[in-house]
Write a protein that holds these residues in place. Sequence first.
Motif, PDB file in Angstrom:
ATOM      1  N   ASN A   1     -93.626 -71.574  18.371  1.00  0.00           N
ATOM      2  CA  ASN A   1     -94.341 -70.860  19.429  1.00  0.00           C
ATOM      3  C   ASN A   1     -93.803 -71.168  20.833  1.00  0.00           C
ATOM      4  O   ASN A   1     -94.493 -70.988  21.824  1.00  0.00           O
ATOM      5  CB  ASN A   1     -95.860 -71.063  19.377  1.00  0.00           C
ATOM      6  CG  ASN A   1     -96.597 -69.781  19.756  1.00  0.00           C
ATOM      7  OD1 ASN A   1     -96.192 -68.687  19.378  1.00  0.00           O
ATOM      8  ND2 ASN A   1     -97.665 -69.892  20.518  1.00  0.00           N
ATOM      9  N   ASN A   2     -92.543 -71.645  20.897  1.00  0.00           N
ATOM     10  CA  ASN A   2     -91.816 -71.645  22.166  1.00  0.00           C
ATOM     11  C   ASN A   2     -91.050 -70.327  22.189  1.00  0.00           C
ATOM     12  O   ASN A   2     -90.182 -70.103  21.332  1.00  0.00           O
ATOM     13  CB  ASN A   2     -90.792 -72.788  22.243  1.00  0.00           C
ATOM     14  CG  ASN A   2     -91.435 -74.170  22.170  1.00  0.00           C
ATOM     15  OD1 ASN A   2     -92.653 -74.304  22.250  1.00  0.00           O
ATOM     16  ND2 ASN A   2     -90.615 -75.198  22.014  1.00  0.00           N
TER      17      ASN A   2
ATOM     18  N   ARG B   1     -88.225 -80.540  20.189  1.00  0.00           N
ATOM     19  CA  ARG B   1     -88.808 -79.484  21.030  1.00  0.00           C
ATOM     20  C   ARG B   1     -90.164 -79.028  20.496  1.00  0.00           C
ATOM     21  O   ARG B   1     -90.775 -78.103  21.020  1.00  0.00           O
ATOM     22  CB  ARG B   1     -87.842 -78.300  21.173  1.00  0.00           C
ATOM     23  CG  ARG B   1     -86.571 -78.706  21.931  1.00  0.00           C
ATOM     24  CD  ARG B   1     -85.690 -77.554  22.331  1.00  0.00           C
ATOM     25  NE  ARG B   1     -86.345 -76.516  23.105  1.00  0.00           N
ATOM     26  CZ  ARG B   1     -86.688 -76.601  24.392  1.00  0.00           C
ATOM     27  NH1 ARG B   1     -86.453 -77.709  25.072  1.00  0.00           N
ATOM     28  NH2 ARG B   1     -87.271 -75.587  24.996  1.00  0.00           N
ATOM     29  N   PHE B   2     -90.622 -79.673  19.424  1.00  0.00           N
ATOM     30  CA  PHE B   2     -91.938 -79.359  18.867  1.00  0.00           C
ATOM     31  C   PHE B   2     -92.714 -80.654  18.715  1.00  0.00           C
ATOM     32  O   PHE B   2     -92.554 -81.390  17.747  1.00  0.00           O
ATOM     33  CB  PHE B   2     -91.780 -78.659  17.513  1.00  0.00           C
ATOM     34  CG  PHE B   2     -93.090 -78.201  16.912  1.00  0.00           C
ATOM     35  CD1 PHE B   2     -93.848 -77.211  17.528  1.00  0.00           C
ATOM     36  CD2 PHE B   2     -93.554 -78.754  15.716  1.00  0.00           C
ATOM     37  CE1 PHE B   2     -95.053 -76.788  16.974  1.00  0.00           C
ATOM     38  CE2 PHE B   2     -94.762 -78.326  15.164  1.00  0.00           C
ATOM     39  CZ  PHE B   2     -95.507 -77.345  15.790  1.00  0.00           C
ATOM     40  N   LEU B   3     -93.525 -80.969  19.714  1.00  0.00           N
ATOM     41  CA  LEU B   3     -94.334 -82.192  19.686  1.00  0.00           C
ATOM     42  C   LEU B   3     -95.753 -81.843  20.134  1.00  0.00           C
ATOM     43  O   LEU B   3     -96.171 -82.128  21.251  1.00  0.00           O
ATOM     44  CB  LEU B   3     -93.694 -83.246  20.615  1.00  0.00           C
ATOM     45  CG  LEU B   3     -94.339 -84.622  20.667  1.00  0.00           C
ATOM     46  CD1 LEU B   3     -94.394 -85.273  19.295  1.00  0.00           C
ATOM     47  CD2 LEU B   3     -93.611 -85.529  21.649  1.00  0.00           C
TER      48      LEU B   3
ATOM     49  N   MET C   1     -87.243 -66.662  19.767  1.00  0.00           N
ATOM     50  CA  MET C   1     -88.251 -67.582  19.236  1.00  0.00           C
ATOM     51  C   MET C   1     -87.552 -68.882  18.834  1.00  0.00           C
ATOM     52  O   MET C   1     -86.584 -68.850  18.079  1.00  0.00           O
ATOM     53  CB  MET C   1     -88.917 -66.969  18.005  1.00  0.00           C
ATOM     54  CG  MET C   1     -89.880 -67.926  17.288  1.00  0.00           C
ATOM     55  SD  MET C   1     -90.486 -67.195  15.752  1.00  0.00           S
ATOM     56  CE  MET C   1     -91.569 -65.923  16.406  1.00  0.00           C
ATOM     57  N   GLU C   2     -88.039 -69.997  19.356  1.00  0.00           N
ATOM     58  CA  GLU C   2     -87.503 -71.279  18.902  1.00  0.00           C
ATOM     59  C   GLU C   2     -88.135 -71.624  17.554  1.00  0.00           C
ATOM     60  O   GLU C   2     -89.362 -71.643  17.420  1.00  0.00           O
ATOM     61  CB  GLU C   2     -87.825 -72.388  19.905  1.00  0.00           C
ATOM     62  CG  GLU C   2     -87.134 -72.222  21.244  1.00  0.00           C
ATOM     63  CD  GLU C   2     -87.386 -73.413  22.164  1.00  0.00           C
ATOM     64  OE1 GLU C   2     -87.410 -74.573  21.677  1.00  0.00           O
ATOM     65  OE2 GLU C   2     -87.584 -73.178  23.368  1.00  0.00           O
TER      66      GLU C   2
ATOM     67  N   PHE D   1     -90.536 -68.216  29.920  1.00  0.00           N
ATOM     68  CA  PHE D   1     -90.549 -69.176  28.819  1.00  0.00           C
ATOM     69  C   PHE D   1     -92.019 -69.482  28.527  1.00  0.00           C
ATOM     70  O   PHE D   1     -92.708 -70.087  29.337  1.00  0.00           O
ATOM     71  CB  PHE D   1     -89.783 -70.441  29.235  1.00  0.00           C
ATOM     72  CG  PHE D   1     -89.884 -71.586  28.247  1.00  0.00           C
ATOM     73  CD1 PHE D   1     -89.885 -71.371  26.874  1.00  0.00           C
ATOM     74  CD2 PHE D   1     -89.958 -72.899  28.708  1.00  0.00           C
ATOM     75  CE1 PHE D   1     -89.971 -72.434  25.972  1.00  0.00           C
ATOM     76  CE2 PHE D   1     -90.041 -73.972  27.818  1.00  0.00           C
ATOM     77  CZ  PHE D   1     -90.049 -73.740  26.454  1.00  0.00           C
ATOM     78  N   VAL D   2     -92.486 -68.989  27.381  1.00  0.00           N
ATOM     79  CA  VAL D   2     -93.899 -69.107  27.009  1.00  0.00           C
ATOM     80  C   VAL D   2     -94.058 -70.242  25.994  1.00  0.00           C
ATOM     81  O   VAL D   2     -93.283 -70.318  25.032  1.00  0.00           O
ATOM     82  CB  VAL D   2     -94.400 -67.797  26.333  1.00  0.00           C
ATOM     83  CG1 VAL D   2     -95.866 -67.920  25.923  1.00  0.00           C
ATOM     84  CG2 VAL D   2     -94.198 -66.606  27.259  1.00  0.00           C
TER      85      VAL D   2
END
Length: 476
Positions: free
Chosen positions: A302-303, A362-364, A252-253, A224-225
């Motif tokens: 970019n998760n 999930r994007f902070l 890709m999330e 998990f990058v």
Amino acid sequence: MASAATLSPADTEKLSKLKAAVSGLSQISENEKSGFINLVSRYLSGEAQHVEWSKIQTPTDEVVVPYDSLAPVPNDPAETKKLLDKLVVLKLNGGLGTTMGCTGPKSVIEVRNGLTFLDLIVIQIENLNSKYGCNVPLLLMNSFNTHDDTQKIIEKYKGSNVDIHTFNQSQYPRLVVDDYLPLPSKGRTDKDGWYPPGHGDVFPSLKNSGKLDALISQGKEYVFVANSDNLGAVVDLQILNHLIRNKNEYCMEVTPKTLADVKGGTLISYEGKVQLLEIAQVPDQHVNEFKSIQKFKIFNTNNLWVNLKAIKRLVEADALKMEIIPNPKEVDGVKVLQLETAAGAAIRFFDHAIGINVPRSRFLPVKATSDLLLVQSDLYTLVDGFVLRNKARKDPSNPSIELGPEFKKVGNFLSRFKSIPSIIDLDSLKVVGDVSFGAGVVLKGKVSISAKPGAKLAVPDNAVIENKEINGPEDI
């Protein structure tokens, strides 16, 4: 496939001179030398990906899976442990805190309660490992800019139950635009002669460092990058479970775009493959359409979740030919070029690759002190290393915050707040000039505070400011 055959005689000449110069750079490995030459030759052959606009299709729910449709994870600790034992967490840790006025790696900026990005990441994985008795290791991909500092910093986690491994991404020489020779071979031997070639480099670097083979031999299956400054990028069992069950090699999330994200890359279906479309690839006449929230509704966080064996297969076959992003820079008046690649662009090379449309939580990312204001305020709380949004806020989107240059550096930012104001009911805040805030301030609605040039403006303790434009002390 690009090969030397597609180069003009002039470019072939350029490349062979460059090869000769690069072979004399003792600071980097043979892998780095060949990786760099490879990148330059792909760039010179002009195999830039031009997207045919008419072929772009909106991905279906099979390709970009709605998060709500993921199967729940079995409520069995033994099953959960099995899942987690297949996972490795990798944080991209190559960036410096310079834009926020900090020295050293960005991941050591204090986010909340005296804890840094890295502290929070370690605490989260510690909690997972103790709760389920699993062993999720943490990998940090450093650049030559952050390596030495990071090695010192991670000493403090020696007593934790998390195995921490570091490796370096490649170090490539900056290219002098005038004659296509490497800057370091012109006597520029300090750090300014070099650059890290973007996070697309995570795949070959993982392999070259020996970490990839070691992890595969330990039975690990997925990595998990994520960026180390994205506080929302926490391990998600539902995503991991979905990928293992459906044998997706890459995920890709993505998350719905807001007006703040119009420049972010988006996922498209193109010639039967899921592909990342970045603003740089968009023909000029379609840029506004690209930015519209109607047609391209999602963007890349970019998760990324990637299968380790698939990385090994593709790196060994030299198949990861991501779009090259040319990044022109200037070093002491000398024009140089950095060629970079992005990890998200690798999606089209993996089998059964998907996007998952995840909640905005999930994007902070913390890119500036305005983001720091959000995460240090009452809009968030800290639980077990997780930064969670306060349920008392009804509006799903965060307030927009614009701070002037006086707040740009973390040190200056902190010195201007006795305590971080309450912003639960804030829609927008704009601060201009030499403004400081007392303790216990409450901001609501639309607030604009401007100090007159040359004048200081102090917002007093416990002031409540709602839907106001303040241009001097008399307006408070």
